[in-house]
Design an enzyme around this catalytic site. Structure first.
Site, PDB file in Angstrom:
ATOM      1  N   HIS A 152       0.860  -1.197   0.000  1.00 10.01           N
ATOM      2  CA  HIS A 152       0.000   0.000   0.000  1.00 10.01           C
ATOM      3  C   HIS A 152       0.890   1.239   0.000  1.00 10.01           C
ATOM      4  O   HIS A 152       1.090   1.858  -1.035  1.00 10.01           O
ATOM      5  CB  HIS A 152      -0.938  -0.040   1.217  1.00 10.01           C
ATOM      6  CG  HIS A 152      -1.873   1.129   1.276  1.00 10.01           C
ATOM      7  ND1 HIS A 152      -2.174   1.785   2.444  1.00 10.01           N
ATOM      8  CD2 HIS A 152      -2.554   1.765   0.291  1.00 10.01           C
ATOM      9  CE1 HIS A 152      -3.011   2.768   2.182  1.00 10.01           C
ATOM     10  NE2 HIS A 152      -3.259   2.773   0.884  1.00 10.01           N
ATOM     11  N   PRO A 170      -0.186  -2.491  10.255  1.00 11.02           N
ATOM     12  CA  PRO A 170      -1.013  -1.659  11.130  1.00 11.02           C
ATOM     13  C   PRO A 170      -1.269  -0.255  10.590  1.00 11.02           C
ATOM     14  O   PRO A 170      -2.134   0.447  11.114  1.00 11.02           O
ATOM     15  CB  PRO A 170      -0.202  -1.606  12.436  1.00 11.02           C
ATOM     16  CG  PRO A 170       1.212  -1.799  11.999  1.00 11.02           C
ATOM     17  CD  PRO A 170       1.178  -2.676  10.776  1.00 11.02           C
ATOM     18  N   CYS A 171      -0.536   0.150   9.582  1.00 16.44           N
ATOM     19  CA  CYS A 171      -0.690   1.536   9.100  1.00 16.44           C
ATOM     20  C   CYS A 171      -2.114   1.806   8.630  1.00 16.44           C
ATOM     21  O   CYS A 171      -2.731   2.805   9.017  1.00 16.44           O
ATOM     22  CB  CYS A 171       0.318   1.818   8.001  1.00 16.44           C
ATOM     23  SG  CYS A 171       2.006   1.892   8.610  1.00 16.44           S
ATOM     24  N   HIS A 172      -2.642   0.915   7.782  1.00 15.64           N
ATOM     25  CA  HIS A 172      -4.007   1.112   7.294  1.00 15.64           C
ATOM     26  C   HIS A 172      -4.783  -0.188   7.278  1.00 15.64           C
ATOM     27  O   HIS A 172      -5.824  -0.287   6.626  1.00 15.64           O
ATOM     28  CB  HIS A 172      -4.005   1.748   5.897  1.00 15.64           C
ATOM     29  CG  HIS A 172      -3.124   2.956   5.798  1.00 15.64           C
ATOM     30  ND1 HIS A 172      -1.822   2.882   5.347  1.00 15.64           N
ATOM     31  CD2 HIS A 172      -3.353   4.247   6.115  1.00 15.64           C
ATOM     32  CE1 HIS A 172      -1.268   4.091   5.392  1.00 15.64           C
ATOM     33  NE2 HIS A 172      -2.185   4.929   5.850  1.00 15.64           N
ATOM     34  N   GLY A 173      -4.236  -1.222   7.912  1.00 17.76           N
ATOM     35  CA  GLY A 173      -4.984  -2.464   8.083  1.00 17.76           C
ATOM     36  C   GLY A 173      -4.985  -3.411   6.899  1.00 17.76           C
ATOM     37  O   GLY A 173      -6.047  -3.886   6.479  1.00 17.76           O
TER      38      GLY A 173
END
Ligand code: FES
Length: 207
Positions: A152, A170-173
């Site tokens: 991403h 964890p940044c945007h799942g």
């Protein structure tokens, strides 16, 4: 030529200044006494512009060369173009992260259950469909070698997390499975497989 514009006189050629003779155009700065030393003569401005342009071009060449020279890879960079890694350092069920060409690289020693889970989902709907088989070397299903940056926006996913127990970003799942394939979240493609080879049973060479 150094003159242009309405109402302006083209420079006159004078006789050679000496035997062996070169010619001097009066329009060149300082060559015509009628113009004096003042800065109002348009032809003088033209000359200054041209001279300044030439000087700038020379400076650009002078500056550009060190820049180009700096862009050649240094010896230590070339040395990192490929890296060898001893797989005996990775326990079954574990993953290590090493640095390669400035990027994190995941080397994962998969369990039988993790391999089976990946194969079971080979035909599941996926954003970037790939079978597990094409993501490892033939006969080496227990080893995954992947570039460890989320596809991403480049965060480093965490090992073993997410809905598919592969990696979780964890940044945007984004959720990756145990083959490193994107299964959920915004990442557009699977974790990338770099160019690598087994140089012996327990040694891989990446790059
Ligand atoms: S960078 Fe990984 S989900 Fe956005």
């Amino acid at each position: 030529m150094f003159w242009r514009g309405r109402g302006r006189t083209a420079p006159q050629w004078r006789s050679p200044q000496a035997k062996g003779g070169f010619k001097v155009a009066d329009g060149v700065a300082g060559a015509n006494p009628e113009n004096g030393a003042g800065g109002d003569d348009p032809s003088r401005r033209d000359f200054i512009h041209i001279a300044a342009g030439a000087a700038a071009a020379g400076a650009a060449v002078t500056i550009a060369w060190p820049l180009v020279d700096q862009m050649n890879p240094a010896g230590d960079t070339l040395a990192l173009a490929s890296v060898e890694f001893d797989l005996t350092k990775v326990e079954l069920g574990q993953s290590v992260t090493i640095k390669w060409r400035g990027k994190p690289l995941f080397i994962r020693h998969r369990t039988g259950a993790e391999i089976a889970a990946a194969i079971k989902d080979d035909n599941a709907p996926m954003r970037d469909p790939q079978t597990d088989e094409v993501r490892h070397k033939p006969g080496k299903a227990e080893w995954l070698v992947l570039i460890g940056t989320c596809t991403h926006l480049g965060c480093v996913p965490t090992f073993g997390g997410g809905d598919y127990k592969g990696w979780f970003c964890p940044c945007h799942g984004s959720h990756y499975d145990t083959s490193g394939r994107i299964r959920k979240g915004p990442a557009p493609t699977n974790l990338a497989v770099p160019e690598y080879a087994f140089v012996s049973d327990n040694m891989v060479k990446v790059g």
